[in-house]
Scaffold this motif. Sequence first.
Motif, PDB file in Angstrom:
ATOM      1  N   ILE A 122       1.779  -4.978 -11.353  1.00  0.00           N
ATOM      2  CA  ILE A 122       3.140  -5.432 -11.274  1.00  0.00           C
ATOM      3  C   ILE A 122       3.438  -6.737 -10.314  1.00  0.00           C
ATOM      4  O   ILE A 122       4.309  -7.636 -10.522  1.00  0.00           O
ATOM      5  N   THR A 123       2.970  -6.606  -9.212  1.00  0.00           N
ATOM      6  CA  THR A 123       3.212  -7.518  -7.987  1.00  0.00           C
ATOM      7  C   THR A 123       2.254  -8.770  -8.208  1.00  0.00           C
ATOM      8  O   THR A 123       2.142  -9.761  -7.382  1.00  0.00           O
ATOM      9  N   ASP A 124       1.568  -9.034  -9.358  1.00  0.00           N
ATOM     10  CA  ASP A 124       0.929 -10.200  -9.685  1.00  0.00           C
ATOM     11  C   ASP A 124      -0.446 -10.327  -9.056  1.00  0.00           C
ATOM     12  O   ASP A 124      -0.818 -11.421  -8.740  1.00  0.00           O
TER      13      ASP A 124
ATOM     14  N   SER B 138       3.439 -10.452  -1.452  1.00  0.00           N
ATOM     15  CA  SER B 138       2.845  -9.557  -2.418  1.00  0.00           C
ATOM     16  C   SER B 138       1.863  -8.646  -1.723  1.00  0.00           C
ATOM     17  O   SER B 138       1.569  -7.558  -2.104  1.00  0.00           O
TER      18      SER B 138
ATOM     19  N   PHE C 186       7.862   1.105  -4.289  1.00  0.00           N
ATOM     20  CA  PHE C 186       7.475  -0.143  -5.009  1.00  0.00           C
ATOM     21  C   PHE C 186       9.105  -0.935  -5.033  1.00  0.00           C
ATOM     22  O   PHE C 186       9.041  -2.010  -4.797  1.00  0.00           O
ATOM     23  N   ALA C 187      10.002  -0.127  -5.539  1.00  0.00           N
ATOM     24  CA  ALA C 187      11.055  -0.867  -5.371  1.00  0.00           C
ATOM     25  C   ALA C 187      11.621  -1.374  -4.047  1.00  0.00           C
ATOM     26  O   ALA C 187      12.351  -2.433  -4.176  1.00  0.00           O
TER      27      ALA C 187
ATOM     28  N   ARG D 149      10.861  -9.339  -1.871  1.00  0.00           N
ATOM     29  CA  ARG D 149      11.080 -10.567  -3.051  1.00  0.00           C
ATOM     30  C   ARG D 149      12.524 -10.803  -2.807  1.00  0.00           C
ATOM     31  O   ARG D 149      13.062 -11.890  -3.586  1.00  0.00           O
TER      32      ARG D 149
ATOM     33  N   GLY E 259      10.107  -2.070  -1.555  1.00  0.00           N
ATOM     34  CA  GLY E 259       8.994  -3.283  -1.044  1.00  0.00           C
ATOM     35  C   GLY E 259       9.525  -4.479  -1.905  1.00  0.00           C
ATOM     36  O   GLY E 259       9.587  -5.707  -1.264  1.00  0.00           O
ATOM     37  N   TYR E 260       9.786  -4.437  -3.362  1.00  0.00           N
ATOM     38  CA  TYR E 260      10.036  -5.619  -4.051  1.00  0.00           C
ATOM     39  C   TYR E 260      11.642  -6.011  -3.474  1.00  0.00           C
ATOM     40  O   TYR E 260      11.872  -7.135  -3.492  1.00  0.00           O
TER      41      TYR E 260
ATOM     42  N   SER F 279      12.737 -12.686   1.405  1.00  0.00           N
ATOM     43  CA  SER F 279      12.021 -13.721   0.555  1.00  0.00           C
ATOM     44  C   SER F 279      12.072 -14.998   1.387  1.00  0.00           C
ATOM     45  O   SER F 279      11.213 -15.748   1.201  1.00  0.00           O
TER      46      SER F 279
ATOM     47  N   ILE G 190       3.741  -5.859  -0.133  1.00  0.00           N
ATOM     48  CA  ILE G 190       4.256  -4.832  -1.193  1.00  0.00           C
ATOM     49  C   ILE G 190       2.930  -3.983  -1.631  1.00  0.00           C
ATOM     50  O   ILE G 190       3.098  -2.631  -1.755  1.00  0.00           O
TER      51      ILE G 190
END
Length: 347
Positions: free
Chosen positions: A169-171, A112, A91-92, A99, A94-95, A103, A115
């Motif tokens: 967490i990814t909305d 999103s 996750f970290a 992001r 990917g973000y 980005s 991720i």
Amino acid sequence: MGLFERYLSLWVALCIAAGVALGVGFPQVFEALAQFEFASVNLIVAVLVWAMIFPMMTAIDLSSLRAATKQPRGLVLTLVVNWLIKPFTMFALGYLFFRGLFSNLVSADDASQYIAGMILLGVAPCTAMVFVWSQLTRGDASYTLLQVSVNDVILIFAFAPIAGFLLGITDLTVPWNTLLLSVVLYVVLPLLAGVLVRRWLLKRGGMQALEKFQHGVKPLATGGLCLTVLMLFAFQAQSLISQPFVIVLIAIPLIIQTYLIFGIGYVGSYLLRLPHRVAAPACLIGTSNFFELAVAVAISVFGLTSGAALATVVGVLVEVPVMLSLVYLMNKLAPATDRRAHQQEGK
């Protein structure tokens, strides 16, 4: 080792090429096949994943769970890496990349989705292919089986909650019903079927009957893997052809994650003084991914042509060559690993 395992990279590469070619050449056919769904689950993919997973599930001996207390360090390492580290580093990364670093190269919605696909890979430690990696590194087959058995049991209960938490967490809206259905369909039911068939065969004819059955269904797993890869790349052919740059962007954090998790696993095994026969599967089971489950869930939750499904398919693309490089590295490190373990035994 059979012909398939020996030339695994070649067969996967051929299936990838064939899938992309067929997807580009006959897009209407695969668009029609993509419509064979029930409760957001593509039935064709479900059958192929079952064909690939079920033969492996017959090797799971739940009674072997009791053996964990006899040599727990390798098992503890595997579980810590698989469930307390790997999902969160994936996750970290990917973000960080989608992001942050990338980005300006992809839209927020696409980021999103990518991720999400990476998260599904990160929450699915290897279950089937680890037997191949263990064999290539001369790992302890019984201990590998123990690790897989324990991971499968944990997977039943941990996959959906961890995936749902990180996807939240990814909305993205988490479709819990589909996520839980995928766990039941691709983990619980194949495991239950494998255990029941195993017990029936052992009662009927002992290990000889079981081994004969496993040998007979081995082509089913081989065919399932090849056809799954072919179908996945056929479904994603248009995206792969039209977005080659995106494939590279997704592959970068996935490759970094693979080597990172291997490094964490190997350092842990070295500090714990695990012998190579235990350290090899302990490191590789977390490094590799249960991509069959990740792809199936991505398709069920987000759709065949989604960015999440594309990310899991890219995971298939990088999995085999990267894992073979780590198999080679693990074998090179074997003497140092065993020397360290023997020092512990001599004390």
